[in-house]
Design a protein around this motif. Structure first.
Motif, mmCIF file in Angstrom:
data_model
loop_
_atom_site.group_PDB
_atom_site.id
_atom_site.type_symbol
_atom_site.label_atom_id
_atom_site.label_comp_id
_atom_site.label_asym_id
_atom_site.label_seq_id
_atom_site.Cartn_x
_atom_site.Cartn_y
_atom_site.Cartn_z
ATOM 1 N N VAL A 149 -86.905 -125.143 11.188
ATOM 2 C CA VAL A 149 -85.800 -124.356 10.639
ATOM 3 C C VAL A 149 -85.241 -123.623 11.849
ATOM 4 C CG1 VAL A 149 -85.238 -122.323 9.236
ATOM 5 C CG2 VAL A 149 -86.803 -124.068 8.347
ATOM 6 N N ILE A 150 -83.934 -123.521 11.957
ATOM 7 C CA ILE A 150 -83.352 -122.796 13.093
ATOM 8 C C ILE A 150 -82.741 -121.499 12.569
ATOM 9 C CG2 ILE A 150 -81.542 -122.879 14.878
ATOM 10 C CD1 ILE A 150 -82.219 -125.896 15.058
ATOM 11 N N ALA A 151 -82.955 -120.418 13.308
ATOM 12 C CA ALA A 151 -82.346 -119.143 12.916
ATOM 13 C C ALA A 151 -81.461 -118.667 14.056
ATOM 14 C CB ALA A 151 -83.423 -118.105 12.609
ATOM 15 N N TYR A 152 -80.174 -118.572 13.775
ATOM 16 C CA TYR A 152 -79.262 -117.988 14.767
ATOM 17 C C TYR A 152 -79.231 -116.481 14.544
ATOM 18 C CZ TYR A 152 -75.065 -116.263 16.976
ATOM 19 O OH TYR A 152 -74.199 -115.502 17.716
ATOM 20 N N GLU A 153 -79.699 -115.737 15.547
ATOM 21 C CA GLU A 153 -79.748 -114.284 15.445
ATOM 22 C C GLU A 153 -79.131 -113.669 16.698
ATOM 23 O OE1 GLU A 153 -83.054 -112.963 12.509
ATOM 24 O OE2 GLU A 153 -83.899 -113.061 14.509
ATOM 25 N N PRO A 154 -77.845 -113.305 16.627
ATOM 26 C CA PRO A 154 -77.257 -112.625 17.783
ATOM 27 C C PRO A 154 -78.016 -111.319 18.024
ATOM 28 C CG PRO A 154 -75.753 -112.600 15.878
ATOM 29 C CD PRO A 154 -76.927 -113.424 15.489
ATOM 30 N N VAL A 155 -78.522 -111.147 19.238
ATOM 31 C CA VAL A 155 -79.406 -110.012 19.519
ATOM 32 C C VAL A 155 -78.703 -108.684 19.229
ATOM 33 C CG1 VAL A 155 -80.782 -108.892 21.323
ATOM 34 C CG2 VAL A 155 -80.626 -111.384 21.260
ATOM 35 N N TRP A 156 -77.413 -108.632 19.463
ATOM 36 C CA TRP A 156 -76.638 -107.403 19.273
ATOM 37 C C TRP A 156 -76.485 -107.044 17.802
ATOM 38 C CZ3 TRP A 156 -72.179 -108.772 16.650
ATOM 39 C CH2 TRP A 156 -71.815 -110.119 16.738
ATOM 40 N N ALA A 157 -76.845 -107.960 16.913
ATOM 41 C CA ALA A 157 -76.702 -107.693 15.473
ATOM 42 C C ALA A 157 -78.040 -107.362 14.817
ATOM 43 C CB ALA A 157 -76.071 -108.894 14.784
ATOM 44 N N ILE A 158 -79.122 -107.435 15.582
ATOM 45 C CA ILE A 158 -80.448 -107.248 14.972
ATOM 46 C C ILE A 158 -80.798 -105.772 14.893
ATOM 47 C CG2 ILE A 158 -82.917 -107.657 15.264
ATOM 48 C CD1 ILE A 158 -82.238 -110.356 16.450
ATOM 49 N N GLY A 159 -80.990 -105.298 13.680
ATOM 50 C CA GLY A 159 -81.429 -103.925 13.459
ATOM 51 C C GLY A 159 -80.399 -102.884 13.867
ATOM 52 N N THR A 160 -79.173 -103.320 14.118
ATOM 53 C CA THR A 160 -78.156 -102.395 14.624
ATOM 54 C C THR A 160 -77.161 -102.001 13.541
ATOM 55 O OG1 THR A 160 -76.771 -104.274 15.225
ATOM 56 C CG2 THR A 160 -78.202 -103.397 16.945
ATOM 57 N N GLY A 161 -77.210 -102.712 12.408
ATOM 58 C CA GLY A 161 -76.201 -102.497 11.381
ATOM 59 C C GLY A 161 -74.910 -103.238 11.680
ATOM 60 N N LYS A 162 -74.834 -103.832 12.871
ATOM 61 C CA LYS A 162 -73.643 -104.609 13.271
ATOM 62 C C LYS A 162 -73.887 -106.060 12.908
ATOM 63 C CE LYS A 162 -71.553 -103.098 17.615
ATOM 64 N NZ LYS A 162 -71.538 -103.433 19.050
ATOM 65 N N THR A 163 -73.195 -106.559 11.912
ATOM 66 C CA THR A 163 -73.374 -107.974 11.562
ATOM 67 C C THR A 163 -72.316 -108.784 12.288
ATOM 68 O OG1 THR A 163 -73.660 -107.073 9.372
ATOM 69 C CG2 THR A 163 -73.779 -109.450 9.553
#
Ligand code: PGA
Length: 249
Positions: A160-174
């Motif tokens: 399974v691949i998960a695209y997770e922009p680092v700047w959006a993780i836990g920041t409230g910025k989606t």
């Protein structure tokens, strides 16, 4: 159906809080969409005993690239199997940034998971500097390619691949749905080129980074977004269940 919603508890939880959360998830059932929770290692037995026989799977947040031996503090894939894990997250940006997981080590961990029939949830994604520098696709391609080069098409096809922009993780910025969709389409294109159109079409590509009940439906409505990897919101039963329901509809 490719849709999937996975909770990543990170280093949160405790026996009592977990029992309440897992109990609520179990009671709600699968909501018509496959879901799973990736819990800290010490709570795998608790997840197994509370989720066994339910529609919800469980997994770990990492594993060792080694199968067995003198590796103090490490946890092997075979050990995860002993606790009924279905998934292991591999290459989360926190592991990459804080714990030295290089592209090569991540690829070795994918191999280690597949060797014991655990499904890797392979995380990829760019930092804010990389996005602003215009190298998002190059970064994601490099991260995927390390797995392809080590394990071939079969390894990438099994993830399974998960695209997770680092700047959006836990920041409230989606990422906006359009930003996320663009990278998901890029990832599917790379899969098609390396593994063939069939693999690309059936691979589950999750989005992660500040997914919430309020934004889940719009993200999951994008053509190439097949569900989510959920951090903070997976710790609140009602929020996680609402996100699973959004993926189901
Ligand atoms: P977040 O984390 O939902 O809290 O942003 C996602 C993740 O790191 O997997």
């Amino acid at each position: 159906m490719r849709k999937l919603v996975v909770g990543n508890w990170k280093m949160h939880g405790g026996l009592d809080a977990n029992a309440a959360l897992l109990g609520a998830l179990r009671e709600a059932g699968g909501q018509g969409c496959p879901s799973a929770v990736c819990v800290p290692f010490p709570y795998l037995q608790q997840a197994k005993s509370l989720l066994e026989g339910s529609a919800i799977a469980w997994g770990a947040q990492d594993l060792s690239e080694h199968a067995v031996g003198a590796y103090t503090g490490e946890v092997s894939g075979a050990m995860l199997n002993d606790f009924g894990c279905r998934y292991a997250i591999v290459g989360h940006s926190e592991r990459r940034a804080l714990f030295g997981d290089t592209d090569e080590r991540v690829a070795a961990k994918v191999d280690a998971a597949l060797a014991v029939k655990l499904q890797p949830i392979l995380c990829v994604g760019e930092t804010l500097d990389e996005r602003e520098g215009g190298v998002t696709e190059a970064v994601v391609e490099r991260q995927l390619k390390a797995v392809f080069e080590r394990g071939g098409a079969a390894a990438l096809a099994a993830c399974v691949i998960a695209y997770e922009p680092v700047w959006a993780i836990g920041t409230g910025k989606t990422a906006t749905p359009a930003q996320a969709q663009a990278v998901h389409a890029f990832i599917r294109g790379r899969l098609a080129a390396w593994c063939g159109a069939d693999v690309a079409a059936r691979t589950t590509i999750l989005y992660g980074g500040s997914v919430k009940p309020q934004n889940a439906a719009e993200l999951f409505g994008q053509a190439d977004i097949d569900g989510g990897l959920i951090g903070g919101a997976s710790l609140v039963a009602g929020d996680f269940l609402a996100i699973v329901a959004a993926a189901a509809s």
